[in-house]
Enzyme design. Structure first.
Site: not given
Ligand code: NDP
Length: 260
Positions: A159, A20-21, A96, A196-197, A99, A166
């Site tokens: 996306y 997680s970022i 966070l 990023i994965r 969708a 966003k």
């Protein structure tokens, strides 16, 4: 230390696992000396709680609480506990998004009203809700940080509805910055990260192709890491960024400047 967050109290949302970022951000805030409060998305069997608790234990979080941003009582309870325990909040990290998978593949015209509502409620409106609850607790010069992506302003394949969420999130950053700045110098900014994965990004169709595309074209010829995003978050949270508010900062290896 130039970047010193000692004594600062930071609430970090959105840690699901070690990819997680938010985990990258939490670690860098901790390294800079911040005291952490962690929220996790609860599930019926308590598996997420156990996983996130174990992962974050080395950072000694002072608060560890469940928070589903679709559950107003749970959100309120987080801020009540925060007020009781900390009395104030210096750093708020909103990291966070969600969708429905069906809305992240194929034709954009298939986006349903329900899918639109879900994506925007969880991924955009939650920032406004968190800021409303945090408003009385923000300290002088507090910093709010959220995570966005280039799909807000460009039509990125698959996306789809998340691009709309966003775009709304980035507009929210500006309105929140305008509202929260005058009284207590609270700053609100977004980091637009390169692909990023992670768990969330794996739901976006063709994420690996997106990463390869960035690796071929970005000026730095690579995508970025959770740690690099975390470093930028620590900077934005610090007095070093005291003049920056209402902005979207790109941490994407420079990809967004390229013409083709
Ligand atoms: P993660 O899946 O690791 O993080 C997403 C988090 O959102 C998870 O912790 C998830 O919980 C949580 N979440 C989903 N629904 C809710 C809800 N209703 N209430 C509370 N939390 C919820 O993925 P990332 O680290 O990739 O995502 C973090 C942020 O970074 C997102 O805003 C994403 O859009 C953004 N971002 C990601 C990029 C990428 O390439 N990865 C690029 C640019 C921006 P759980 O997993 O337990 O369901």
């Amino acid at each position: 230390m130039l970047l010193d967050l000692s004594g600062k109290k930071a609430l970090v949302t959105g840690i699901a696992n070690n990819r997680s970022i938010a985990w990258g951000i939490a670690r860098q805030l901790h390294l800079a000396g911040a005291k952490l409060g962690i929220t996790y998305l609860p599930d019926e069997k308590g598996r997420f709680e156990a996983k996130v608790r174990e992962l974050t234990a080395p950072l000694n979080p002072g608060l560890f609480l469940p928070m589903d941003v679709q559950n107003p009582e749970q959100m309120q309870s987080v801020f009540q506990q925060l007020e009781r325990q900390w009395g104030q909040l210096d750093i708020l990290v909103h990291c966070l998004a969600f969708a429905n998978k069906a809305d992240l593949v194929g034709d954009f015209t298939n986006t349903t009203a329900q899918g639109f509502r879900t994506a925007l409620e969880i991924s955009s409106h939650s920032l406004t809700s968190l800021c409303r609850l945090a408003k009385p607790l923000f300290s002088q010069g507090a910093s709010v940080i959220t995570l966005t992506y280039l799909g807000a302003e460009r039509a990125v394949p698959n996306y789809n509805v998340m691009g709309l969420a966003k775009a709304a999130l980035e507009a929210s950053v500006r309105y929140l910055a305008a509202e929260l700045g005058p009284e207590k110098q609270v700053r609100v900014n977004a980091i637009s990260a390169g692909p990023i994965r992670t768990l969330a990004s794996s739901a976006v169709g063709g994420i690996l192709d997106m990463i390869h595309h960035v690796e071929e074209r970005a000026p730095l010829r690579r995508t970025v890491t959770q740690q690099e995003v975390g470093n930028t978050a620590a900077f934005l949270a610090s007095p070093l960024a005291s003049g920056i508010s209402g902005q979207v900062l790109y941490v994407d290896g420079g990809y967004c400047i390229m013409g083709f």
